[in-house]
Design a protein around this motif. Structure first.
Motif, PDB file in Angstrom:
ATOM      1  N   ASP A 198       0.733  -1.083  -0.083  1.00  0.00           N
ATOM      2  CA  ASP A 198       0.031   0.036   0.057  1.00  0.00           C
ATOM      3  C   ASP A 198       0.893   1.172  -0.114  1.00  0.00           C
ATOM      4  O   ASP A 198       1.687   1.355   0.945  1.00  0.00           O
ATOM      5  CB  ASP A 198      -0.688   0.016   1.264  1.00  0.00           C
ATOM      6  CG  ASP A 198      -1.960   1.184   1.513  1.00  0.00           C
ATOM      7  OD1 ASP A 198      -2.174   1.981   0.262  1.00  0.00           O
ATOM      8  OD2 ASP A 198      -2.501   1.386   2.362  1.00  0.00           O
ATOM      9  N   LEU A 199       0.739   2.011  -0.931  1.00  0.00           N
ATOM     10  CA  LEU A 199       1.692   3.418  -1.197  1.00  0.00           C
ATOM     11  C   LEU A 199       1.176   4.218  -0.080  1.00  0.00           C
ATOM     12  O   LEU A 199       0.057   4.310   0.198  1.00  0.00           O
ATOM     13  CB  LEU A 199       1.438   3.833  -2.499  1.00  0.00           C
ATOM     14  CG  LEU A 199       2.173   3.045  -3.570  1.00  0.00           C
ATOM     15  CD1 LEU A 199       1.678   3.187  -5.151  1.00  0.00           C
ATOM     16  CD2 LEU A 199       3.795   2.930  -3.656  1.00  0.00           C
ATOM     17  N   ASP A 208      -3.259   2.641  -5.761  1.00  0.00           N
ATOM     18  CA  ASP A 208      -2.078   2.535  -5.039  1.00  0.00           C
ATOM     19  C   ASP A 208      -1.898   1.212  -3.896  1.00  0.00           C
ATOM     20  O   ASP A 208      -1.386   1.200  -3.070  1.00  0.00           O
ATOM     21  CB  ASP A 208      -2.001   3.658  -4.032  1.00  0.00           C
ATOM     22  CG  ASP A 208      -3.142   3.636  -3.105  1.00  0.00           C
ATOM     23  OD1 ASP A 208      -4.237   2.807  -3.225  1.00  0.00           O
ATOM     24  OD2 ASP A 208      -2.749   4.447  -2.060  1.00  0.00           O
ATOM     25  N   ASN A 243      -7.542   7.094  -0.916  1.00  0.00           N
ATOM     26  CA  ASN A 243      -6.066   6.733  -1.239  1.00  0.00           C
ATOM     27  C   ASN A 243      -5.225   7.295  -0.003  1.00  0.00           C
ATOM     28  O   ASN A 243      -3.829   7.913  -0.469  1.00  0.00           O
ATOM     29  CB  ASN A 243      -5.767   7.654  -2.326  1.00  0.00           C
ATOM     30  CG  ASN A 243      -6.422   7.075  -3.699  1.00  0.00           C
ATOM     31  OD1 ASN A 243      -6.342   5.900  -3.915  1.00  0.00           O
ATOM     32  ND2 ASN A 243      -7.464   7.617  -4.170  1.00  0.00           N
ATOM     33  N   CYS A 256      -4.855   5.590   3.060  1.00  0.00           N
ATOM     34  CA  CYS A 256      -4.730   4.791   3.980  1.00  0.00           C
ATOM     35  C   CYS A 256      -3.182   4.222   3.673  1.00  0.00           C
ATOM     36  O   CYS A 256      -2.555   4.278   2.728  1.00  0.00           O
ATOM     37  CB  CYS A 256      -5.270   3.731   4.082  1.00  0.00           C
ATOM     38  SG  CYS A 256      -7.123   4.229   4.266  1.00  0.00           S
TER      39      CYS A 256
HETATM   40 MG   LIG Z   1      -2.460   4.076   0.328  1.00  0.00          MG
END
Ligand SMILES: [Mg+2]
Length: 266
Positions: free
Chosen positions: A13-14, A111, A264, A266
């Motif tokens: 996860d980015l 992402d 987006n 998290c």
């Molecule tokens: Mg993320």
């Protein structure tokens, strides 16, 4: 006799992705609170925050918040409009790296992706691979990520959310139940605000409470979703990493924990 191979799943996860892309393109943003979303128009703007970087979160700004509120919390933040072409370009570079390391690869949002890395054959080796992946993403694309490793997608995704940003959390099969049990119920896959409120009314606070709750009662409250909740709360998830090109639509079990569509941050 068929020997079942242990599954090792990674969720990548980015970190604060939209903001991270902007920071990468504009070095002058370094160290500043950055808020992506609608124009705040000096506090009079409508619309919401799409992503806030970690510096902006120190001011209490988070995604989904009205942009006018974000402005009142930190007028000095850099407020930028959403630039999807840039984010897709950076994400594509990242996903290319992930695909290279994966037995099976599944991108689930711009992402986030799952990779099946069972061929590593041990959680230690998978952790080494994760460290290499993090390094490669940072060097090549100049953004950071958090990684969770677990025996299934459910545990891997929960683990990637456990330490952010730049986290690496490894949950072995024998640790999965204890890891999940202690987390607040809201952290379970698919539990949004509404479900969580209903759970609280039943006196449920943690994922462990869900696991120990009477399944028939959950069923009468939530229907089929109640049974599923009970199942997930035990750390059970048989779903495979499904090979995919590009972003797939995702089932209810694979949406962001925040319950916010398209989250987006998290
Ligand atoms: Mg993320």
């Amino acid at each position: 006799m068929q020997v079942l191979r242990m599954r090792i799943i990674m969720h990548v996860d980015l970190d604060a992705f939209f903001a991270a892309c902007e920071e990468r393109e504009r070095p002058e943003l370094k160290g500043l609170p950055v808020v992506i979303g609608h124009d705040p128009e000096k506090g009079k703007g409508r619309g919401v925050v799409s992503t806030a970087n970690y510096k902006a979160r120190e001011y209490g700004i988070h995604s989904g918040m009205p942009i006018s509120k974000a402005y009142s919390l930190c007028p000095a933040a850099a407020f930028l409009p959403v630039n999807f072409p840039l984010y897709y370009r950076v994400a594509e570079g990242v996903m290319k790296i992930l695909r290279k390391h994966a037995d099976k690869f599944q991108q689930i949002s711009i992402d986030e992706a799952f990779i099946d890395i069972s061929s590593a054959e041990s959680f230690e080796k998978a952790a080494e691979a994760a460290a290499r992946i993090k390094q490669e993403i940072e060097t090549t694309e100049n953004v950071t990520c958090s990684i969770g490793i677990g025996p299934n997608k459910l545990i891997a995704k929960t683990a990637s959310d456990f330490q952010k940003p730049q986290g690496l959390t490894i949950i072995k099969p024998e640790e999965a139940q204890a890891f999940l049990s202690a987390l607040p119920s809201r952290k379970l896959y698919g539990v949004g605000e509404k479900t969580d409120k209903a759970l609280k009314e039943l006196g449920i606070e943690t994922i462990g409470d869900i696991a120990n709750f009477d399944v028939q009662m959950l069923q009468s409250m939530f229907g089929r979703w109640g049974t599923e909740l009970h199942f997930l709360a035990q750390g059970l998830d048989e779903s495979e990493v499904e090979e995919s090109e590009g972003i797939q639509s995702v089932g209810r079990n694979h949406r962001c924990n925040s319950g916010r569509p398209g989250c987006n941050s998290c």
